[in-house]
Design an enzyme around this catalytic site. Structure first.
Site, PDB file in Angstrom:
ATOM      1  CG  ASP A 123      -3.044   2.097  -2.809  1.00  0.00           C
ATOM      2  OD1 ASP A 123      -2.327   3.068  -3.094  1.00  0.00           O
ATOM      3  OD2 ASP A 123      -2.604   1.023  -2.361  1.00  0.00           O
TER       4      ASP A 123
ATOM      5  CD  GLU B  16      -5.781  -3.319   1.837  1.00  0.00           C
ATOM      6  OE1 GLU B  16      -6.565  -3.053   0.923  1.00  0.00           O
ATOM      7  OE2 GLU B  16      -4.802  -4.050   1.707  1.00  0.00           O
TER       8      GLU B  16
ATOM      9  CB  THR C 277       4.029  10.809   1.604  1.00  0.00           C
ATOM     10  OG1 THR C 277       3.277  10.543   0.421  1.00  0.00           O
ATOM     11  CG2 THR C 277       5.476  11.052   1.228  1.00  0.00           C
TER      12      THR C 277
ATOM     13  CB  SER D 147       1.325  -5.769 -10.628  1.00  0.00           C
ATOM     14  OG  SER D 147       0.037  -5.195 -10.578  1.00  0.00           O
TER      15      SER D 147
ATOM     16  CB  SER E 172      -4.292  -0.217  -6.264  1.00  0.00           C
ATOM     17  OG  SER E 172      -3.325   0.480  -5.569  1.00  0.00           O
TER      18      SER E 172
HETATM   19  C1  GLA Z   1       0.598   0.859  -0.691  1.00  0.00           C
HETATM   20  C2  GLA Z   1      -0.435   1.375   0.298  1.00  0.00           C
HETATM   21  C3  GLA Z   1      -0.634   2.891   0.143  1.00  0.00           C
HETATM   22  C4  GLA Z   1       0.725   3.619   0.167  1.00  0.00           C
HETATM   23  C5  GLA Z   1       1.708   2.962  -0.785  1.00  0.00           C
HETATM   24  C6  GLA Z   1       3.087   3.555  -0.682  1.00  0.00           C
HETATM   25  O1  GLA Z   1       0.130   0.979  -2.007  1.00  0.00           O
HETATM   26  O2  GLA Z   1      -1.676   0.737   0.101  1.00  0.00           O
HETATM   27  O3  GLA Z   1      -1.478   3.367   1.141  1.00  0.00           O
HETATM   28  O4  GLA Z   1       1.233   3.693   1.465  1.00  0.00           O
HETATM   29  O5  GLA Z   1       1.817   1.578  -0.557  1.00  0.00           O
HETATM   30  O6  GLA Z   1       3.098   4.878  -1.105  1.00  0.00           O
END
Ligand code: GLA
Length: 387
Positions: free
Chosen positions: A174, A162, A35, A125, A128
């Site tokens: 993240d 990123e 989202t 995994s 993040s």
């Molecule tokens: C990854 C992306 C986030 C988010 C999630 C899904 O972790 O880095 O920005 O979009 O996927 O919710």
């Protein structure tokens, strides 16, 4: 552990001069998945696992990087005059990307650094590890050069690096969770306005359990960027009928009334997920605040179904883990977490069911899939900080 890292640092780079230490966490998202690039809400929390950095300023423009996780690569030497992405740079593309993004904003790095990194987040995994390395680097630069940037700025700079240096079109969740996390709280973030609120996660008789499928995902190579494009396409078509800025502006009813404006079936499904998931995240936070943990769990389960069927970012192994979890008495909710295509599930499990959860899912998963899953009973930690 930090002491050991400092010893390693001195062994590699010598013992003179002031050495500083930093930490930035990984995250798990409780609900509100895919989202954050659709103007919706997310509800992640920072973990106590993450990435450590040991750093010393240099008198020249050299950059030397060493990762305890990639010992074989040894010390990787580069310079502030070489802040361009390259395949050979491997993991150092992440810190270099953040340096590039600071310089792009006029914050010039006056001298080089010696850096040692260690991360205890399993790579790939979906917890993040890369965002934590970006936030860690942002924090290092802020403290070393005295830049006037907030932790929210550091999250945004990390996302920029990123997106534009490392080629993954991720949202802000993240980096925001890694930078802004707070012990025992999840962050209810409106990704459209960046307004946020901390919500205490008080699970008196339950724990958050992360299960790693050990199926590695790669966001850059995966269909992540495709999902984003499909949502953008759906939004464009909806905007011909309704006055909205993002998919997050729609309620479920409004979406149902206008969904036929979206020509492709696939894009319609993607948009449906984005709209419904945003509303689920909002409701889940209300439920948590009201102490209605069962409702929270049901919303997590519904989130998984939508990510599996409409957004199509799950995979066989993850579905096996979630199906097994749903069958265990004492499991309040279970779903895939993070970008998808592998990675981890997040479950809320009653204290007295945790052992059964780990034993029985562990055994059944090994039997069905042929390799082990890993389990982490996690604590919610603070965002990036100087140690
Ligand atoms: C990854 C992306 C986030 C988010 C999630 C899904 O972790 O880095 O920005 O979009 O996927 O919710």
């Amino acid at each position: 552990m930090v002491q050991k890292l400092i010893e390693k640092f001195k062994e590699l780079y010598g013992g003179e001069g002031e050495i500083r230490r930093y930490f930035a966490p990984g995250r798990v998202n409780l609900i509100g998945e895919h989202t954050d690039y659709n103007g919706g809400h997310v509800f992640p929390c920072a973990l106590t696992i993450g990435t450590y950095g040991i750093v010393r300023s240099r008198g020249d423009r050299k950059l030397r990087f060493y990762s305890v996780n990639f010992e074989k690569l040894g010390v990787i030497e580069t310079s502030l005059d070489d802040l361009v992405p390259s395949k050979e740079a491997g993991w150092t593309n992440y810190p270099k990307g953040v340096m590039w993004a600071f310089e792009k904003r006029g914050m010039k790095l006056s001298h080089g650094l010696d850096v040692l990194i260690y991360g205890d987040i399993p790579n790939g995994s979906g917890l993040s590890s890369s965002a934590s390395l970006e936030v860690l680097t942002g924090l290092i630069l802020k403290e070393t050069y005295g830049f006037d940037v907030s932790m929210v700025d550091i999250a945004l700079i990390g996302q920029d690096s990123e997106n534009n240096f490392n080629g993954c079109n991720c949202g802000i969740m993240d980096q925001f969770a890694s930078a802004m996390g707070k012990k025992d709280n999840a962050i209810f973030l409106d990704t459209n306005t960046l307004k946020y609120e901390y919500a205490p996660v008080v699970l008196e008789d339950a724990k958050i359990v992360i299960t790693n499928s050990k199926v590695k995902h790669s966001l850059v190579d995966s269909a992540y960027n495709d999902r984003r494009n499909e949502c953008e396409q759906a939004l464009k078509e909806l905007q011909k009928e309704v006055d909205i800025q993002t998919l997050g502006d729609l309620t479920e009813e409004e979406f149902e009334a206008h969904k036929d404006a979206i020509g492709s079936e696939v894009c319609r499904k993607r948009a449906k997920h984005a709209v419904y998931e945003n509303q689920r995240a909002i409701r889940a936070v209300e439920a948590l605040k009201a102490g209605e943990i069962e409702t929270f769990g049901e919303l997590m389960n519904a989130s998984h179904v939508s990510l599996r069927d409409d957004y199509e970012v799950s995979c066989e192994e993850i579905d096996i883990l979630v199906d097994l979890a749903w069958k265990i008495p004492g499991v309040i909710g279970s779903r895939i977490t993070g970008g998808g295509f592998g990675g981890c599930t997040v479950s809320i499990v009653k204290n007295d069911a945790v052992d059964t959860f780990i034993d029985s899912i562990g055994r059944a998963y090994q039997e069905k899939v042929g390799h082990e899953a890993e389990f982490y009973v996690v604590e919610i930690g603070d965002g990036g900080h100087v140690i």
